[in-house]
Design an enzyme around this catalytic site. Structure first.
Site, PDB file in Angstrom:
ATOM      1  N   SER A  55       0.818  -1.225   0.000  1.00 55.19           N
ATOM      2  CA  SER A  55       0.000   0.000   0.000  1.00 55.19           C
ATOM      3  C   SER A  55       0.849   1.270   0.000  1.00 55.19           C
ATOM      4  O   SER A  55       1.905   1.324   0.636  1.00 55.19           O
ATOM      5  CB  SER A  55      -0.899  -0.004   1.241  1.00 55.19           C
ATOM      6  OG  SER A  55      -1.484   1.261   1.430  1.00 55.19           O
TER       7      SER A  55
ATOM      8  N   TYR B 228      -2.191   6.099  -4.304  1.00 55.47           N
ATOM      9  CA  TYR B 228      -3.473   6.807  -4.177  1.00 55.47           C
ATOM     10  C   TYR B 228      -3.391   8.195  -4.802  1.00 55.47           C
ATOM     11  O   TYR B 228      -4.105   8.534  -5.704  1.00 55.47           O
ATOM     12  CB  TYR B 228      -3.814   7.040  -2.696  1.00 55.47           C
ATOM     13  CG  TYR B 228      -4.594   5.963  -2.016  1.00 55.47           C
ATOM     14  CD1 TYR B 228      -5.835   5.561  -2.488  1.00 55.47           C
ATOM     15  CD2 TYR B 228      -4.108   5.364  -0.863  1.00 55.47           C
ATOM     16  CE1 TYR B 228      -6.564   4.584  -1.829  1.00 55.47           C
ATOM     17  CE2 TYR B 228      -4.833   4.388  -0.191  1.00 55.47           C
ATOM     18  CZ  TYR B 228      -6.060   4.009  -0.679  1.00 55.47           C
ATOM     19  OH  TYR B 228      -6.784   3.052  -0.038  1.00 55.47           O
TER      20      TYR B 228
ATOM     21  N   THR C 255      -5.152   3.218  -7.215  1.00 54.74           N
ATOM     22  CA  THR C 255      -6.493   3.009  -6.656  1.00 54.74           C
ATOM     23  C   THR C 255      -7.352   4.224  -6.962  1.00 54.74           C
ATOM     24  O   THR C 255      -6.995   5.348  -6.593  1.00 54.74           O
ATOM     25  CB  THR C 255      -6.398   2.753  -5.141  1.00 54.74           C
ATOM     26  OG1 THR C 255      -5.678   1.542  -4.953  1.00 54.74           O
ATOM     27  CG2 THR C 255      -7.774   2.621  -4.504  1.00 54.74           C
TER      28      THR C 255
ATOM     29  N   LYS D  60      -7.209   0.137  -9.872  1.00 55.89           N
ATOM     30  CA  LYS D  60      -7.970  -0.641  -8.878  1.00 55.89           C
ATOM     31  C   LYS D  60      -9.199   0.143  -8.445  1.00 55.89           C
ATOM     32  O   LYS D  60      -9.082   1.327  -8.088  1.00 55.89           O
ATOM     33  CB  LYS D  60      -7.087  -0.936  -7.670  1.00 55.89           C
ATOM     34  CG  LYS D  60      -7.791  -1.606  -6.508  1.00 55.89           C
ATOM     35  CD  LYS D  60      -6.802  -2.044  -5.441  1.00 55.89           C
ATOM     36  CE  LYS D  60      -7.475  -2.726  -4.272  1.00 55.89           C
ATOM     37  NZ  LYS D  60      -8.012  -1.804  -3.292  1.00 55.89           N
TER      38      LYS D  60
ATOM     39  N   HIS E 177     -13.346  -1.786  -2.859  1.00 52.35           N
ATOM     40  CA  HIS E 177     -12.531  -1.469  -1.686  1.00 52.35           C
ATOM     41  C   HIS E 177     -13.002  -2.274  -0.471  1.00 52.35           C
ATOM     42  O   HIS E 177     -12.961  -1.804   0.664  1.00 52.35           O
ATOM     43  CB  HIS E 177     -12.613   0.034  -1.389  1.00 52.35           C
ATOM     44  CG  HIS E 177     -11.311   0.657  -0.965  1.00 52.35           C
ATOM     45  ND1 HIS E 177     -10.523   1.392  -1.813  1.00 52.35           N
ATOM     46  CD2 HIS E 177     -10.641   0.654   0.220  1.00 52.35           C
ATOM     47  CE1 HIS E 177      -9.444   1.829  -1.156  1.00 52.35           C
ATOM     48  NE2 HIS E 177      -9.496   1.379   0.087  1.00 52.35           N
TER      49      HIS E 177
HETATM   50  C1  LIG Z   1      -7.732  -2.333   6.749  1.00 49.68           C
HETATM   51  C2  LIG Z   1      -7.765  -2.140   5.266  1.00 49.68           C
HETATM   52  C3  LIG Z   1      -6.927  -1.212   4.678  1.00 49.68           C
HETATM   53  C4  LIG Z   1      -6.962  -1.033   3.289  1.00 49.68           C
HETATM   54  N1  LIG Z   1      -6.067  -0.170   2.721  1.00 49.68           N
HETATM   55  C5  LIG Z   1      -6.042  -0.041   1.372  1.00 49.68           C
HETATM   56  C6  LIG Z   1      -5.031   0.742   0.756  1.00 49.68           C
HETATM   57  O1  LIG Z   1      -4.166   1.303   1.406  1.00 49.68           O
HETATM   58  N2  LIG Z   1      -5.071   0.844  -0.608  1.00 49.68           N
HETATM   59  C7  LIG Z   1      -6.022   0.202  -1.377  1.00 49.68           C
HETATM   60  O2  LIG Z   1      -6.003   0.311  -2.596  1.00 49.68           O
HETATM   61  N3  LIG Z   1      -6.958  -0.561  -0.802  1.00 49.68           N
HETATM   62  C8  LIG Z   1      -6.986  -0.727   0.539  1.00 49.68           C
HETATM   63  N4  LIG Z   1      -7.899  -1.550   1.113  1.00 49.68           N
HETATM   64  C9  LIG Z   1      -8.834  -2.336   0.249  1.00 49.68           C
HETATM   65  C10 LIG Z   1      -8.192  -3.674  -0.124  1.00 49.68           C
HETATM   66  O3  LIG Z   1      -7.099  -3.485  -0.996  1.00 49.68           O
HETATM   67  C11 LIG Z   1      -9.188  -4.613  -0.830  1.00 49.68           C
HETATM   68  O4  LIG Z   1      -9.761  -3.937  -1.931  1.00 49.68           O
HETATM   69  C12 LIG Z   1     -10.305  -5.153   0.053  1.00 49.68           C
HETATM   70  O5  LIG Z   1      -9.868  -5.331   1.392  1.00 49.68           O
HETATM   71  C13 LIG Z   1     -10.785  -6.488  -0.508  1.00 49.68           C
HETATM   72  O6  LIG Z   1     -11.866  -6.974   0.191  1.00 49.68           O
HETATM   73  P1  LIG Z   1     -11.771  -8.110   1.337  1.00 49.68           P
HETATM   74  O7  LIG Z   1     -11.164  -7.450   2.542  1.00 49.68           O
HETATM   75  O8  LIG Z   1     -13.191  -8.485   1.547  1.00 49.68           O
HETATM   76  O9  LIG Z   1     -10.931  -9.269   0.818  1.00 49.68           O
HETATM   77  C14 LIG Z   1      -7.873  -1.764   2.494  1.00 49.68           C
HETATM   78  C15 LIG Z   1      -8.703  -2.699   3.105  1.00 49.68           C
HETATM   79  C16 LIG Z   1      -8.656  -2.902   4.476  1.00 49.68           C
HETATM   80  C17 LIG Z   1      -9.547  -3.950   5.081  1.00 49.68           C
END
Ligand SMILES: Cc1cc2nc3c(=O)[nH]c(=O)nc-3n(C[C@H](O)[C@H](O)[C@H](O)COP(=O)(O)O)c2cc1C
Length: 371
Positions: free
Chosen positions: A111, A139, A165, A231, A255
């Site tokens: 990330s 981002y 993203t 994304k 997300h």
């Molecule tokens: C705690 C947390 C932090 C996240 N941080 C980011 C991030 O920094 N950048 C990003 O593109 N997506 C982020 N996401 C989204 C994840 O990349 C992903 O799209 C999502 O968690 C997928 O769904 P799932 O948790 O049901 O497997 C985050 C998700 C969570 C749960």
């Protein structure tokens, strides 16, 4: 796979162990979704709207999970999704997550809000034989000089693709974070980039001015020799536009239900986006994430048109209660389940997965929660 007594035997049990290990604020941040969490729940449920319709008596000799994507071998069509601030979940943080994914032949997307320097993460795994791909997620697109410098560091460290993203130009409204705040422990912070929301600006007070646009995507593609994936693409027209601009692929994602509640599940959105992407460009890469909790969910993602999938929260949950070993265990469980699903549906390899092996189920049953 042998497991010690009391160790989790599935991803749901890893979630429970994580909840027990984390404080309330951290659990709210890692597990939560936007608003009433309709999309969060729907993401998981929607994979169960499809049943598996196996073929039998096929030759499974020499079966494996390898595939070829973006010009390299992947041991397994799975990456750990980019997730912020992993050192808040466990001291092993992003370094532990990278070791876990390399050990299990999975990829990892680091990330933009990593709590560990990208060089430290890359150094640990780039030379590992048999690891999956290592990608970097971005981002913000506003500070061009800083971004150029960061992209140069990402390339030099050995990352193989950039992921921009595009579904979170501003933070989602999450009740858990409203309640607990983002109470980061001493010494844990995002080392490469801090979101602007921290400054307390409102959307109409200028926050959305920093949101990336198609012009930023074009700029980014022109700045790097790495393939760029977007994304958070959920509309077929956006997929076409991304590929027309030269993106290598799209990641169908909401997300994990953390940004805009009441969006459809990614399992529902995927087929149309995949079709649009491949019509626009036959070599387009299509990935998906959201609610994948079983190897059979990963199988369904591939049958519905994805080349590979990303796993979010469950990998963090493994990390949270047992560090790198816990994250590796989560990936191993999913891998074992995926291999079993392949064999039991009559597929010797990933390329044998086909939409014919799915059966649309009664929607009422699909709405039932998992045990
Ligand atoms: C705690 C947390 C932090 C996240 N941080 C980011 C991030 O920094 N950048 C990003 O593109 N997506 C982020 N996401 C989204 C994840 O990349 C992903 O799209 C999502 O968690 C997928 O769904 P799932 O948790 O049901 O497997 C985050 C998700 C969570 C749960």
């Amino acid at each position: 796979m042998n497991t010690a007594p009391n160790s989790p035997v599935n991803l749901h049990e890893h979630a429970r162990a994580a909840q027990a290990a984390l404080g309330e604020a951290a659990w709210a941040y890692f597990s939560g979704g936007a608003a009433d969490e309709h999309t969060l729940r729907r993401n998981e449920a929607a994979w169960q709207a499809w049943g598996l319709a196996p073929r039998v008596l096929r030759n499974l000799r020499g079966g494996h999970t390898r595939c070829q994507l973006l010009g390299r071998d992947w041991p397994m069509p799975l990456l750990v999704a980019p997730m912020a601030l992993q050192r808040w979940a466990h001291a092993d943080g992003e370094a532990g997550m990278a070791l876990a994914s390399a050990a299990q032949g999975c990829g990892m997307v680091l990330s933009h809000q990593s709590s560990t320097p990208l060089q430290d993460v890359a150094r640990l795994v780039v030379a590992e034989q048999g690891r999956g791909p290592l990608w970097f997620q971005l981002y913000a697109m506003q500070e061009r000089d800083a971004l150029r410098a960061l992209i140069a560091q990402v390339e030099a460290a050995g990352f193989e693709a950039l992921v921009l993203t595009v579904d979170a130009p501003v933070n989602g409204v999450r009740d858990g974070e409203r309640r607990h705040g983002l109470a980061l422990p001493e010494g844990v912070h995002a080392v490469h980039w801090q979101p602007q929301a921290a400054s307390g600006q409102s959307l109409c007070g200028g926050l959305a001015d920093a949101a990336p646009t198609w012009a930023d995507v074009q700029w980014l593609i022109g700045q790097t020799r790495l393939p760029v994936l977007l994304k958070g693409i959920t509309h077929p027209q956006d997929a076409r536009e991304a590929l027309a601009l030269g993106a290598a692929g799209v990641i169908v994602s909401n997300h994990g239900g953390r940004v805009l509640d009441t969006m459809p599940a990614t399992a529902e959105l995927l087929p149309r986006v995949a079709e649009a992407a491949r019509t626009q460009r036959a070599d387009a890469l299509v990935l998906v994430d959201g609610g994948i909790r079983r190897g059979s969910d990963l199988f369904k993602a591939l049958a519905l048109g994805a080349d590979a999938a990303l796993l979010g929260r469950p990998a963090l949950y493994g990390l949270a209660h047992a560090g790198a070993r816990g994250a590796a265990h989560v990936l191993r469980l999913l891998r074992d389940e995926f291999e079993a699903t392949l064999a039991l549906t009559g597929c010797a390899r990933v390329a044998d997965i086909h939409p014919d092996l799915l059966w649309r189920l009664d929607p009422l049953r699909a709405a039932a929660p998992h045990p």
